[in-house]
Design a protein around this motif. Structure first.
Motif, PDB file in Angstrom:
ATOM      1  N   ARG A  16       0.833  -1.198   0.000  1.00  0.00           N
ATOM      2  CA  ARG A  16       0.000   0.000   0.000  1.00  0.00           C
ATOM      3  C   ARG A  16       0.873   1.255   0.000  1.00  0.00           C
ATOM      4  NH1 ARG A  16      -5.050  -1.866   0.642  1.00  0.00           N
ATOM      5  NH2 ARG A  16      -5.339  -3.830   1.788  1.00  0.00           N
ATOM      6  N   PRO A  17       0.339   2.372  -0.524  1.00  0.00           N
ATOM      7  CA  PRO A  17       1.127   3.608  -0.601  1.00  0.00           C
ATOM      8  C   PRO A  17       1.645   4.094   0.742  1.00  0.00           C
ATOM      9  CG  PRO A  17      -0.835   3.768  -1.976  1.00  0.00           C
ATOM     10  CD  PRO A  17      -0.965   2.495  -1.196  1.00  0.00           C
ATOM     11  N   ARG A  83       7.554  -9.074   0.818  1.00  0.00           N
ATOM     12  CA  ARG A  83       9.004  -8.927   0.695  1.00  0.00           C
ATOM     13  C   ARG A  83       9.607  -8.025   1.767  1.00  0.00           C
ATOM     14  NH1 ARG A  83       9.567  -7.867  -5.842  1.00  0.00           N
ATOM     15  NH2 ARG A  83       9.006  -9.980  -6.550  1.00  0.00           N
ATOM     16  N   VAL A  84       8.800  -7.155   2.363  1.00  0.00           N
ATOM     17  CA  VAL A  84       9.319  -6.191   3.348  1.00  0.00           C
ATOM     18  C   VAL A  84       8.613  -6.272   4.701  1.00  0.00           C
ATOM     19  CG1 VAL A  84      10.086  -4.590   1.557  1.00  0.00           C
ATOM     20  CG2 VAL A  84       7.768  -4.388   2.474  1.00  0.00           C
ATOM     21  N   HIS A  85       7.624  -7.125   4.801  1.00  0.00           N
ATOM     22  CA  HIS A  85       6.825  -7.233   6.027  1.00  0.00           C
ATOM     23  C   HIS A  85       7.692  -7.440   7.264  1.00  0.00           C
ATOM     24  CE1 HIS A  85       3.606  -9.753   8.380  1.00  0.00           C
ATOM     25  NE2 HIS A  85       3.918  -8.626   8.990  1.00  0.00           N
ATOM     26  N   ARG A  86       8.629  -8.380   7.206  1.00  0.00           N
ATOM     27  CA  ARG A  86       9.436  -8.734   8.386  1.00  0.00           C
ATOM     28  C   ARG A  86      10.298  -7.553   8.843  1.00  0.00           C
ATOM     29  NH1 ARG A  86       5.654 -12.331   8.368  1.00  0.00           N
ATOM     30  NH2 ARG A  86       5.965 -14.106   6.955  1.00  0.00           N
ATOM     31  N   THR A 130       4.697   3.108  12.022  1.00  0.00           N
ATOM     32  CA  THR A 130       5.035   1.748  11.596  1.00  0.00           C
ATOM     33  C   THR A 130       3.927   0.770  11.971  1.00  0.00           C
ATOM     34  OG1 THR A 130       7.372   2.275  11.964  1.00  0.00           O
ATOM     35  CG2 THR A 130       6.804  -0.040  11.688  1.00  0.00           C
ATOM     36  N   ALA A 131       3.395   0.918  13.168  1.00  0.00           N
ATOM     37  CA  ALA A 131       2.282   0.061  13.596  1.00  0.00           C
ATOM     38  C   ALA A 131       1.075   0.263  12.683  1.00  0.00           C
ATOM     39  CB  ALA A 131       1.919   0.358  15.048  1.00  0.00           C
ATOM     40  N   LEU A 136      -2.558  -1.660   8.376  1.00  0.00           N
ATOM     41  CA  LEU A 136      -3.162  -1.498   7.052  1.00  0.00           C
ATOM     42  C   LEU A 136      -2.920  -2.726   6.171  1.00  0.00           C
ATOM     43  CD1 LEU A 136      -2.266   2.224   6.219  1.00  0.00           C
ATOM     44  CD2 LEU A 136      -4.562   1.281   6.583  1.00  0.00           C
ATOM     45  N   HIS A 137      -1.836  -3.452   6.445  1.00  0.00           N
ATOM     46  CA  HIS A 137      -1.493  -4.618   5.628  1.00  0.00           C
ATOM     47  C   HIS A 137      -1.912  -5.943   6.273  1.00  0.00           C
ATOM     48  CE1 HIS A 137       1.179  -1.621   3.727  1.00  0.00           C
ATOM     49  NE2 HIS A 137       1.127  -2.389   2.671  1.00  0.00           N
TER      50      HIS A 137
END
Length: 278
Positions: A16-17, A83-86, A130-131, A136-137
């Motif tokens: 998401r943006p 790919r960037v979640h962690r 960040t939270a 949102l994801h």
């Protein structure tokens, strides 16, 4: 092994943006902090939010920021969340710990200065931003591997989880008991710098813990790039600040970081080769 079709930008794995905007917002601050701390580690009394001594502690924090620059620069161009979640989870823990450290050691900071105002604003807002990105994801990652992916073997994941647990345990010990465990570190630490070093150590720890239930190399590839970059600058920092390595933990810390860098590079190259032939 047949892989599922690659997910598109419109698919459930879409970044998401808000994540990209947060990355774009943070990178300039990370660049400035990295320059100040890595190039001028002996001048923190006038250039930074608090006086950091010895300079090796300033260099160490700068290395975490340099890894952050690499990670968020990738996020700004990324299209897939998994790919960037962690990395976002690790950043949430890191930023939250530094917020707590700031509040606990408020009197050690250069209050009334512009750089402290920037520091305080960043660490008051970043954990919540960040939270919000993570919220949102929620449910976005389907858990499916990419079309060209590599599933990490269980034994390799177990080793990396063990390494992550060790880093996380060391980081939390330094953060929760900075006086007791700071005395065993590789260089002299104040209670504040012990907590900062501890927060940095939680970054790889939090990332590696996700390997317990996620075997996709694509879910860790970009975060491992950032960790390798950070480790490379840490090794250079240890050489630059080698005169400060007088603590009882100097040998195990230096050896551990050298081994970690070589192991991470070897692991990354291996996984990339396996991904290309899958």
């Amino acid at each position: 092994m047949t892989r599922p079709a690659a997910l598109t930008r419109q698919g459930p794995d879409r970044l998401r943006p808000a994540a990209r905007w947060l990355a774009v917002l943070l990178v300039p601050f990370l660049v400035v902090a990295s320059v100040l701390l890595y190039l001028f580690p002996t001048r923190t009394e006038v250039l930074f939010a608090w006086t950091i001594a010895p300079p090796l502690s300033a260099l160490f924090l700068a290395c975490a920021y340099i890894g952050g620059i690499w990670f968020f620069a990738r996020v700004a161009r990324e299209t897939r969340w998994h790919r960037v979640h962690r990395g976002f989870v690790a950043v949430l823990v890191f930023a939250s710990l530094l917020l707590v450290a700031t509040l606990l050691h408020w009197d050690r900071f250069h209050q009334g200065t512009f750089i402290f105002a920037v520091w305080a604003t960043l660490y008051v807002t970043t954990p919540f931003l960040t939270a919000a990105v993570l919220w949102l994801h929620r449910g976005v990652d389907s858990g499916r591997p990419e079309e060209r992916d590599y599933l990490l073997p269980g034994g390799v994941r177990a080793v990396l989880v063990a390494v992550g647990l060790a880093a996380l345990a060391a980081g939390l010990a330094l953060f929760l008991f900075p006086v007791q465990f700071g005395q065993s570190w590789a260089w002299d630490l104040t209670p504040l710098t012990a907590r900062v070093v501890g927060a940095v150590l939680t970054l790889p720890g939090m990332v590696n813990l996700f390997l317990v239930r996620d075997a996709r190399w694509s879910a860790f590839r970009e975060v491992f790039q950032a960790q390798i970059v950070s480790l490379a600058f840490i090794l250079l920092a240890l050489f630059i600040g080698r005169d400060a390595l007088t603590g009882p933990g100097a040998v195990p810390v230096v050896v551990g970081l050298c081994v970690s860098f070589l192991a991470y590079v070897t692991f990354y190259v291996y996984c990339e080769r396996r991904r290309r032939v899958s």
